[in-house]
Write a protein that holds these residues in place. Structure first.
Motif, PDB file in Angstrom:
ATOM      1  N   LYS A  36      38.272  44.896  38.512  1.00  0.00           N
ATOM      2  CA  LYS A  36      38.322  46.264  38.261  1.00  0.00           C
ATOM      3  C   LYS A  36      38.718  46.300  36.680  1.00  0.00           C
ATOM      4  O   LYS A  36      39.565  46.157  36.105  1.00  0.00           O
ATOM      5  N   LEU A  37      37.781  46.901  35.902  1.00  0.00           N
ATOM      6  CA  LEU A  37      37.898  47.056  34.619  1.00  0.00           C
ATOM      7  C   LEU A  37      38.712  48.102  33.960  1.00  0.00           C
ATOM      8  O   LEU A  37      39.098  48.054  32.915  1.00  0.00           O
ATOM      9  N   THR A  38      39.126  48.969  34.864  1.00  0.00           N
ATOM     10  CA  THR A  38      40.034  50.222  34.544  1.00  0.00           C
ATOM     11  C   THR A  38      41.287  49.664  34.153  1.00  0.00           C
ATOM     12  O   THR A  38      42.208  50.605  33.658  1.00  0.00           O
ATOM     13  N   VAL A  39      41.804  48.311  34.510  1.00  0.00           N
ATOM     14  CA  VAL A  39      43.082  47.881  34.037  1.00  0.00           C
ATOM     15  C   VAL A  39      43.266  48.065  32.385  1.00  0.00           C
ATOM     16  O   VAL A  39      44.283  48.309  32.131  1.00  0.00           O
ATOM     17  N   VAL A  40      42.070  48.031  31.549  1.00  0.00           N
ATOM     18  CA  VAL A  40      42.126  48.269  30.369  1.00  0.00           C
ATOM     19  C   VAL A  40      42.727  49.514  29.849  1.00  0.00           C
ATOM     20  O   VAL A  40      43.361  49.786  28.914  1.00  0.00           O
ATOM     21  N   ASP A  41      42.548  50.550  30.595  1.00  0.00           N
ATOM     22  CA  ASP A  41      43.185  51.749  30.243  1.00  0.00           C
ATOM     23  C   ASP A  41      44.736  51.709  30.474  1.00  0.00           C
ATOM     24  O   ASP A  41      45.368  52.409  29.538  1.00  0.00           O
ATOM     25  N   THR A  42      45.137  51.162  31.284  1.00  0.00           N
ATOM     26  CA  THR A  42      46.748  50.841  31.297  1.00  0.00           C
ATOM     27  C   THR A  42      47.229  50.032  29.974  1.00  0.00           C
ATOM     28  O   THR A  42      48.045  50.393  29.646  1.00  0.00           O
ATOM     29  N   ALA A  43      46.273  48.938  29.908  1.00  0.00           N
ATOM     30  CA  ALA A  43      46.780  48.096  28.681  1.00  0.00           C
ATOM     31  C   ALA A  43      46.628  48.911  27.509  1.00  0.00           C
ATOM     32  O   ALA A  43      47.384  48.559  26.459  1.00  0.00           O
ATOM     33  N   PRO A  95      38.589  54.177  43.072  1.00  0.00           N
ATOM     34  CA  PRO A  95      37.530  52.894  42.759  1.00  0.00           C
ATOM     35  C   PRO A  95      37.168  52.518  41.571  1.00  0.00           C
ATOM     36  O   PRO A  95      37.703  53.351  40.647  1.00  0.00           O
ATOM     37  N   GLU A  96      36.553  51.723  40.784  1.00  0.00           N
ATOM     38  CA  GLU A  96      36.248  51.605  39.559  1.00  0.00           C
ATOM     39  C   GLU A  96      35.543  52.600  39.064  1.00  0.00           C
ATOM     40  O   GLU A  96      34.838  53.444  39.782  1.00  0.00           O
ATOM     41  N   ASP A  97      35.882  53.012  37.786  1.00  0.00           N
ATOM     42  CA  ASP A  97      35.394  54.223  37.007  1.00  0.00           C
ATOM     43  C   ASP A  97      33.726  53.821  36.866  1.00  0.00           C
ATOM     44  O   ASP A  97      33.498  52.775  36.577  1.00  0.00           O
ATOM     45  N   PRO A  98      33.017  54.759  37.192  1.00  0.00           N
ATOM     46  CA  PRO A  98      31.659  54.622  37.173  1.00  0.00           C
ATOM     47  C   PRO A  98      31.025  54.278  35.839  1.00  0.00           C
ATOM     48  O   PRO A  98      29.911  53.612  35.816  1.00  0.00           O
ATOM     49  N   ARG A  99      31.663  54.695  34.911  1.00  0.00           N
ATOM     50  CA  ARG A  99      31.180  54.114  33.426  1.00  0.00           C
ATOM     51  C   ARG A  99      31.248  52.716  33.320  1.00  0.00           C
ATOM     52  O   ARG A  99      30.462  51.954  32.906  1.00  0.00           O
ATOM     53  N   TYR A 100      32.407  52.274  33.712  1.00  0.00           N
ATOM     54  CA  TYR A 100      32.690  50.575  33.664  1.00  0.00           C
ATOM     55  C   TYR A 100      31.975  50.116  34.879  1.00  0.00           C
ATOM     56  O   TYR A 100      31.289  48.802  34.358  1.00  0.00           O
ATOM     57  N   LYS A 101      31.642  50.669  36.006  1.00  0.00           N
ATOM     58  CA  LYS A 101      30.851  50.080  36.867  1.00  0.00           C
ATOM     59  C   LYS A 101      29.325  50.000  36.395  1.00  0.00           C
ATOM     60  O   LYS A 101      28.881  48.946  36.483  1.00  0.00           O
ATOM     61  N   ALA A 102      28.774  50.920  35.911  1.00  0.00           N
ATOM     62  CA  ALA A 102      27.574  50.734  35.349  1.00  0.00           C
ATOM     63  C   ALA A 102      27.308  49.715  34.134  1.00  0.00           C
ATOM     64  O   ALA A 102      26.617  48.920  34.052  1.00  0.00           O
ATOM     65  N   MET A 103      28.346  49.653  33.195  1.00  0.00           N
ATOM     66  CA  MET A 103      28.513  48.711  32.326  1.00  0.00           C
ATOM     67  C   MET A 103      28.512  47.303  32.789  1.00  0.00           C
ATOM     68  O   MET A 103      27.722  46.286  32.553  1.00  0.00           O
ATOM     69  N   ALA A 104      29.313  47.186  33.976  1.00  0.00           N
ATOM     70  CA  ALA A 104      29.222  45.599  34.523  1.00  0.00           C
ATOM     71  C   ALA A 104      28.145  45.195  35.316  1.00  0.00           C
ATOM     72  O   ALA A 104      27.565  44.276  35.165  1.00  0.00           O
ATOM     73  N   GLU A 105      27.465  46.321  35.925  1.00  0.00           N
ATOM     74  CA  GLU A 105      26.044  45.815  36.672  1.00  0.00           C
ATOM     75  C   GLU A 105      25.054  45.904  35.556  1.00  0.00           C
ATOM     76  O   GLU A 105      23.983  44.950  36.091  1.00  0.00           O
ATOM     77  N   ALA A 106      24.776  46.593  34.680  1.00  0.00           N
ATOM     78  CA  ALA A 106      23.803  46.555  33.669  1.00  0.00           C
ATOM     79  C   ALA A 106      23.740  45.299  32.937  1.00  0.00           C
ATOM     80  O   ALA A 106      22.632  45.045  32.281  1.00  0.00           O
ATOM     81  N   ASP A 107      24.766  44.636  32.756  1.00  0.00           N
ATOM     82  CA  ASP A 107      25.126  43.714  31.518  1.00  0.00           C
ATOM     83  C   ASP A 107      24.330  42.277  31.865  1.00  0.00           C
ATOM     84  O   ASP A 107      23.807  41.706  31.160  1.00  0.00           O
ATOM     85  N   GLY A 108      24.569  41.952  33.278  1.00  0.00           N
ATOM     86  CA  GLY A 108      23.633  40.733  33.893  1.00  0.00           C
ATOM     87  C   GLY A 108      24.362  39.617  33.640  1.00  0.00           C
ATOM     88  O   GLY A 108      23.844  38.386  33.977  1.00  0.00           O
ATOM     89  N   SER A 110      28.665  37.530  33.747  1.00  0.00           N
ATOM     90  CA  SER A 110      29.504  37.426  34.943  1.00  0.00           C
ATOM     91  C   SER A 110      30.677  38.366  34.646  1.00  0.00           C
ATOM     92  O   SER A 110      30.476  39.156  33.445  1.00  0.00           O
ATOM     93  N   PHE A 111      31.379  38.697  35.497  1.00  0.00           N
ATOM     94  CA  PHE A 111      32.335  39.853  35.520  1.00  0.00           C
ATOM     95  C   PHE A 111      33.362  39.437  34.211  1.00  0.00           C
ATOM     96  O   PHE A 111      33.613  40.345  33.231  1.00  0.00           O
ATOM     97  N   ALA A 112      33.930  38.537  33.956  1.00  0.00           N
ATOM     98  CA  ALA A 112      34.853  37.852  33.176  1.00  0.00           C
ATOM     99  C   ALA A 112      34.053  37.965  31.653  1.00  0.00           C
ATOM    100  O   ALA A 112      34.607  38.514  30.756  1.00  0.00           O
ATOM    101  N   GLN A 113      32.869  37.765  31.484  1.00  0.00           N
ATOM    102  CA  GLN A 113      32.149  37.972  30.266  1.00  0.00           C
ATOM    103  C   GLN A 113      32.044  39.270  29.845  1.00  0.00           C
ATOM    104  O   GLN A 113      32.224  39.599  28.492  1.00  0.00           O
ATOM    105  N   VAL A 114      31.690  40.151  30.900  1.00  0.00           N
ATOM    106  CA  VAL A 114      31.680  41.498  30.712  1.00  0.00           C
ATOM    107  C   VAL A 114      32.944  42.146  30.115  1.00  0.00           C
ATOM    108  O   VAL A 114      33.039  43.040  29.313  1.00  0.00           O
ATOM    109  N   ALA A 115      33.768  41.540  30.840  1.00  0.00           N
ATOM    110  CA  ALA A 115      35.269  42.096  30.628  1.00  0.00           C
ATOM    111  C   ALA A 115      35.981  41.750  29.159  1.00  0.00           C
ATOM    112  O   ALA A 115      36.414  42.615  28.287  1.00  0.00           O
ATOM    113  N   LEU A 116      35.512  40.620  28.714  1.00  0.00           N
ATOM    114  CA  LEU A 116      35.926  40.175  27.526  1.00  0.00           C
ATOM    115  C   LEU A 116      35.118  40.809  26.266  1.00  0.00           C
ATOM    116  O   LEU A 116      35.555  41.337  25.488  1.00  0.00           O
TER     117      LEU A 116
END
Length: 268
Positions: A36-43, A95-108, A110-116
């Motif tokens: 879940k990329l929205t963790v960054v909002d809290t961070a 659930p995951e923010d649609p903006r982050y979800k689209a980012m993760a799905e479109a990048d191609g 791994s989730f960790a690579q997208v997150a970083l």
């Protein structure tokens, strides 16, 4: 600000950078575990609070004025903790923010690579840049009280718009009768983004407190960068793109309502 004060500021900046790296690394680890990329909002809010706290300890042996250190600490921690608690409470129920979800799905990748690469690294860099007035300002000598008062007043205006705007929106969304409707009441009647406007004012105020030295003046890049992020990059621009697609009447709301600075709504 003399040579010693500048050197103390660079030491504080170094510790602040290390703090940002640690906060973002820990939160990214949590994000990957939860997928879940929205963790960054809290961070985001917690990172600034952590930088302020670490900076206070680092500058205790420097020449910073205790009053300025305390003021900057209070302003940043109150803002950061409130924002982190608000976003965590909101995001944990969704659930995951649609903006982050689209980012993760479109990048191609791994989730960790997208997150970083797409989330935590860019926001970590932005956090360090925006936090520079806090780290430099705590080493100021001979801080002018009038700048402290003006900065605190601007910060207070920002906190009002951000806190009240978030509260009004949360209450609006909590009412089942408002499902699918557009929020154009309260502060949202005068600006489409009272929370983003408040965010910008908060960091303008913090910069004013730090602007008693020439080195502090140079950190004006902080409120400029924050305002650009909020209006052109990660804030209003992305938010409005989604709103146009999901909220009927949004174009009319845009026509009559200021995009950032609060103004009376246009008639007709």
């Amino acid at each position: 600000m003399n040579t010693n004060d500048v050197s103390h500021s660079f030491i504080t900046l170094g510790f602040g950078l290390a703090t940002v790296v640690v906060v973002m690394a820990v939160c990214m680890w949590i994000s990957v575990r939860q997928q879940k990329l929205t963790v960054v909002d809290t961070a985001w809010g917690l990172g600034f609070a952590a930088v302020a706290i670490v900076s206070v300890f680092v500058t205790q042996r420097g020449d910073g004025m205790p009053g300025t250190q305390t003021l900057l600490l209070v302003l940043v921690v109150l803002w950061g903790v409130r924002l982190a608690l608000h976003l965590h409470a909101r995001n944990s129920k969704l659930p995951e923010d649609p903006r982050y979800k689209a980012m993760a799905e479109a990048d191609g990748r791994s989730f960790a690579q997208v997150a970083l690469n797409r989330v935590f690294l860019p926001q970590g860099i932005a956090m360090f840049l925006v936090a520079t007035p806090v780290m430099v300002g705590m080493n100021n000598v001979g801080t002018k009280p009038v700048l402290g008062w003006i900065g605190a007043l601007v910060w207070l205006v920002g906190m009002f718009f951000e806190t009240v705007g978030d509260l009004q929106l949360a209450r609006f969304k909590a009412d089942p009768q408002n499902q699918g409707k557009l929020m154009d009441q309260g502060l949202w009647k005068y600006t489409r983004h009272p929370n983003y406007f408040g965010d910008a004012c908060v960091w303008i105020g913090i910069w004013i407190v730090a602007a008693s030295s020439w080195f502090g003046l140079l950190t004006v890049i902080s409120p400029i960068a924050m305002t650009i992020f909020l209006t052109k990059v990660t804030g209003a621009a992305l938010n409005e793109k989604g709103m146009r697609e999901t909220k009927p009447g949004y174009d009319d709301y845009v026509r009559r309502t200021s995009g950032f600075i609060p103004l009376l709504p246009k008639k007709g």
